[in-house]
Design a protein around this motif. Structure first.
Motif, PDB file in Angstrom:
ATOM      1  N   VAL A 122      -3.292   4.411  -1.423  1.00 19.27           N
ATOM      2  CA  VAL A 122      -4.472   3.849  -2.471  1.00 19.27           C
ATOM      3  C   VAL A 122      -4.348   4.847  -3.700  1.00 19.27           C
ATOM      4  N   SER A 123      -4.475   4.056  -4.224  1.00 22.02           N
ATOM      5  CA  SER A 123      -3.745   5.334  -5.658  1.00 22.02           C
ATOM      6  C   SER A 123      -5.438   4.981  -6.819  1.00 22.02           C
ATOM      7  N   ALA A 124      -5.645   4.294  -8.094  1.00 23.23           N
ATOM      8  CA  ALA A 124      -6.434   4.327  -9.150  1.00 23.23           C
ATOM      9  C   ALA A 124      -6.307   3.537  -9.943  1.00 23.23           C
ATOM     10  N   GLY A 125      -7.689   2.708 -10.444  1.00 25.32           N
ATOM     11  CA  GLY A 125      -7.308   1.218 -11.423  1.00 25.32           C
ATOM     12  C   GLY A 125      -6.775   1.846 -13.120  1.00 25.32           C
ATOM     13  N   PRO A 126      -7.513   3.278 -13.346  1.00 23.49           N
ATOM     14  CA  PRO A 126      -6.660   4.069 -14.755  1.00 23.49           C
ATOM     15  C   PRO A 126      -5.086   4.646 -14.197  1.00 23.49           C
ATOM     16  N   VAL A 127      -4.723   4.096 -13.258  1.00 23.69           N
ATOM     17  CA  VAL A 127      -3.148   4.790 -13.332  1.00 23.69           C
ATOM     18  C   VAL A 127      -2.447   3.948 -13.257  1.00 23.69           C
ATOM     19  N   GLY A 128      -2.760   2.391 -13.303  1.00 25.11           N
ATOM     20  CA  GLY A 128      -1.958   1.411 -13.593  1.00 25.11           C
ATOM     21  C   GLY A 128      -2.153   0.918 -15.269  1.00 25.11           C
ATOM     22  N   PRO A 129      -1.851  -0.947 -15.511  1.00 25.90           N
ATOM     23  CA  PRO A 129      -2.001  -0.956 -16.522  1.00 25.90           C
ATOM     24  C   PRO A 129      -3.523  -1.576 -16.863  1.00 25.90           C
ATOM     25  N   GLY A 130      -4.141  -1.494 -17.749  1.00 27.75           N
ATOM     26  CA  GLY A 130      -5.497  -1.708 -18.271  1.00 27.75           C
ATOM     27  C   GLY A 130      -5.109  -3.731 -18.366  1.00 27.75           C
ATOM     28  N   PRO A 131      -6.541  -3.816 -17.981  1.00 30.32           N
ATOM     29  CA  PRO A 131      -6.483  -5.591 -17.680  1.00 30.32           C
ATOM     30  C   PRO A 131      -6.024  -6.247 -18.935  1.00 30.32           C
ATOM     31  N   PRO A 162     -10.915   0.258  -8.907  1.00 33.89           N
ATOM     32  CA  PRO A 162     -11.551   1.116 -10.065  1.00 33.89           C
ATOM     33  C   PRO A 162     -12.945   1.985  -9.382  1.00 33.89           C
ATOM     34  N   ARG A 163     -13.924   2.458  -9.666  1.00 27.81           N
ATOM     35  CA  ARG A 163     -14.799   2.906  -8.715  1.00 27.81           C
ATOM     36  C   ARG A 163     -15.094   2.633  -7.428  1.00 27.81           C
ATOM     37  N   LEU A 164     -14.728   4.141  -6.413  1.00 27.57           N
ATOM     38  CA  LEU A 164     -15.259   3.039  -5.004  1.00 27.57           C
ATOM     39  C   LEU A 164     -16.982   3.426  -4.341  1.00 27.57           C
ATOM     40  N   GLN A 165     -17.677   2.451  -3.679  1.00 21.98           N
ATOM     41  CA  GLN A 165     -18.620   2.404  -3.426  1.00 21.98           C
ATOM     42  C   GLN A 165     -18.961   2.530  -1.439  1.00 21.98           C
ATOM     43  N   ASP A 166     -19.813   2.973  -1.099  1.00 24.73           N
ATOM     44  CA  ASP A 166     -19.997   2.989   0.133  1.00 24.73           C
ATOM     45  C   ASP A 166     -21.134   1.681   0.617  1.00 24.73           C
ATOM     46  N   LYS A 167     -20.313   0.904   1.147  1.00 24.90           N
ATOM     47  CA  LYS A 167     -21.133  -1.023   0.778  1.00 24.90           C
ATOM     48  C   LYS A 167     -20.171  -1.744   1.628  1.00 24.90           C
ATOM     49  N   PRO A 168     -21.090  -2.625   2.533  1.00 21.59           N
ATOM     50  CA  PRO A 168     -20.575  -3.133   3.151  1.00 21.59           C
ATOM     51  C   PRO A 168     -19.423  -3.835   2.781  1.00 21.59           C
ATOM     52  N   LEU A 169     -18.314  -4.523   3.977  1.00 22.03           N
ATOM     53  CA  LEU A 169     -17.489  -5.883   3.837  1.00 22.03           C
ATOM     54  C   LEU A 169     -18.183  -6.748   3.736  1.00 22.03           C
ATOM     55  N   THR A 170     -17.418  -7.416   2.203  1.00 27.44           N
ATOM     56  CA  THR A 170     -17.228  -8.193   1.153  1.00 27.44           C
ATOM     57  C   THR A 170     -16.674 -10.070   1.913  1.00 27.44           C
ATOM     58  N   GLY A 171     -15.689  -8.918   2.769  1.00 22.74           N
ATOM     59  CA  GLY A 171     -14.266  -9.931   2.259  1.00 22.74           C
ATOM     60  C   GLY A 171     -13.799 -10.468   0.930  1.00 22.74           C
ATOM     61  N   THR A 172     -14.603 -10.866  -0.716  1.00 23.06           N
ATOM     62  CA  THR A 172     -14.395 -11.448  -1.759  1.00 23.06           C
ATOM     63  C   THR A 172     -14.229 -10.423  -2.514  1.00 23.06           C
ATOM     64  N   TYR A 173     -13.058  -9.983  -3.080  1.00 20.94           N
ATOM     65  CA  TYR A 173     -13.180  -9.741  -4.278  1.00 20.94           C
ATOM     66  C   TYR A 173     -11.703 -10.278  -5.098  1.00 20.94           C
ATOM     67  N   ARG A 174     -11.227  -9.643  -6.204  1.00 17.08           N
ATOM     68  CA  ARG A 174     -10.352 -10.193  -7.531  1.00 17.08           C
ATOM     69  C   ARG A 174      -8.953  -9.037  -7.084  1.00 17.08           C
ATOM     70  N   THR A 175      -7.401  -9.401  -7.123  1.00 14.30           N
ATOM     71  CA  THR A 175      -6.488  -9.001  -6.853  1.00 14.30           C
ATOM     72  C   THR A 175      -5.774  -9.643  -7.468  1.00 14.30           C
ATOM     73  N   VAL A 176      -4.658  -8.802  -8.739  1.00 11.68           N
ATOM     74  CA  VAL A 176      -3.730  -8.718  -9.724  1.00 11.68           C
ATOM     75  C   VAL A 176      -2.708  -8.074  -9.639  1.00 11.68           C
ATOM     76  N   THR A 177      -1.311  -8.485  -9.136  1.00 12.73           N
ATOM     77  CA  THR A 177       0.242  -7.692  -8.809  1.00 12.73           C
ATOM     78  C   THR A 177       0.237  -7.398 -10.425  1.00 12.73           C
ATOM     79  N   GLY A 178       0.780  -5.951 -10.597  1.00 14.78           N
ATOM     80  CA  GLY A 178       1.397  -5.375 -11.317  1.00 14.78           C
ATOM     81  C   GLY A 178      -0.148  -5.583 -12.505  1.00 14.78           C
ATOM     82  N   GLY A 179      -1.053  -5.655 -12.801  1.00 18.25           N
ATOM     83  CA  GLY A 179      -2.133  -5.053 -13.298  1.00 18.25           C
ATOM     84  C   GLY A 179      -3.662  -5.068 -12.975  1.00 18.25           C
ATOM     85  N   PHE A 180      -4.448  -5.553 -13.484  1.00 15.13           N
ATOM     86  CA  PHE A 180      -5.993  -5.014 -13.307  1.00 15.13           C
ATOM     87  C   PHE A 180      -6.866  -6.103 -13.431  1.00 15.13           C
TER      88      PHE A 180
END
Length: 210
Positions: free
Chosen positions: A104-113, A158-176
């Motif tokens: 795990v790293s963090a969104g701002p460490v990589g390229p912006g969307p 990005p910012r992390l939250q303590d919320k239940p698993l949804t399994g619904t999110y977006r991923t971008v390889t090489g980006g954000f």
């Protein structure tokens, strides 16, 4: 799969262990204090280590299909731990010939969307300024991975939250993901487990967000 999880008592690491066990995997949880690990299961092995000596860590990674790490700073005063502890993991894995590693790293460490708006760019800049030491640590960690012999994947939320698993999110390889501002720790863990056997994610940074 036969998995090892570092940082298993942290928010993301604990979720990786729980979800991996629920999926039927065998899990070795590497922890400094076993009493802090609240997850239990028949396929769970607890391995105690302070991650100081790579030789002492080798049994925890030997013969594993993948290693997943939730290691990182919990606050600004902890900056430096991600690179230092990940270096120990890398040396142990290289000594054992274990190749697959997800961290795990963090969104701002990589390229912006692409197409990032003014407000999102400003928010990223402000967060990067406040957490500059933490992000410098993560950049050093990512550089260590790039120099290693492992088949690594860096997951950047990005910012992390303590919320239940949804399994619904977006991923971008090489980006954000555009306008991706939040994600639950449980969904970061879910993404890491999903990417563990994805060859397209090897030696890539993957942005993940709602």
């Amino acid at each position: 799969m036969n998995l090892t999880v570092f940082g298993a008592t942290g928010g993301i690491g604990r979720e990786i262990v729980r979800q991996a066990l629920d999926a039927g995997h065998r899990v070795t949880a590497v922890v400094r204090d076993p009493a802090r690990l609240t997850v239990t299961g028949d396929r769970l092995e607890v391995f105690r280590s302070g991650l100081v000596d790579p030789e002492a860590v080798r049994p925890a990674v030997a013969g594993r299909d993948a290693v997943l790490s939730g290691l990182g700073a919990r606050s600004r005063k902890d900056a430096g731990v991600a690179a230092r502890l990940t270096r120990t993991v890398l040396r142990a894995m290289e000594a054992e010939g274990t190749r697959r590693l997800l961290v795990v790293s963090a969104g701002p460490v990589g390229p912006g969307p692409e197409g990032d708006g003014f407000l999102d760019r400003t928010a990223r800049s402000l967060v990067s300024a406040v957490l500059k030491d933490v992000y410098a640590d993560l950049r050093e960690m990512e550089a260590e991975l790039a120099r290693s012999a492992t088949d690594w994947t860096v997951v950047r939320p990005p910012r992390l939250q303590d919320k239940p698993l949804t399994g619904t999110y977006r991923t971008v390889t090489g980006g954000f993901p555009p306008h991706g501002r939040f994600i639950a720790r449980a969904d970061v863990a879910h993404a890491m487990l999903s990417l563990a056997d994805d060859p397209a994610a090897v030696k890539q940074g993957v942005g993940v967000a709602y």
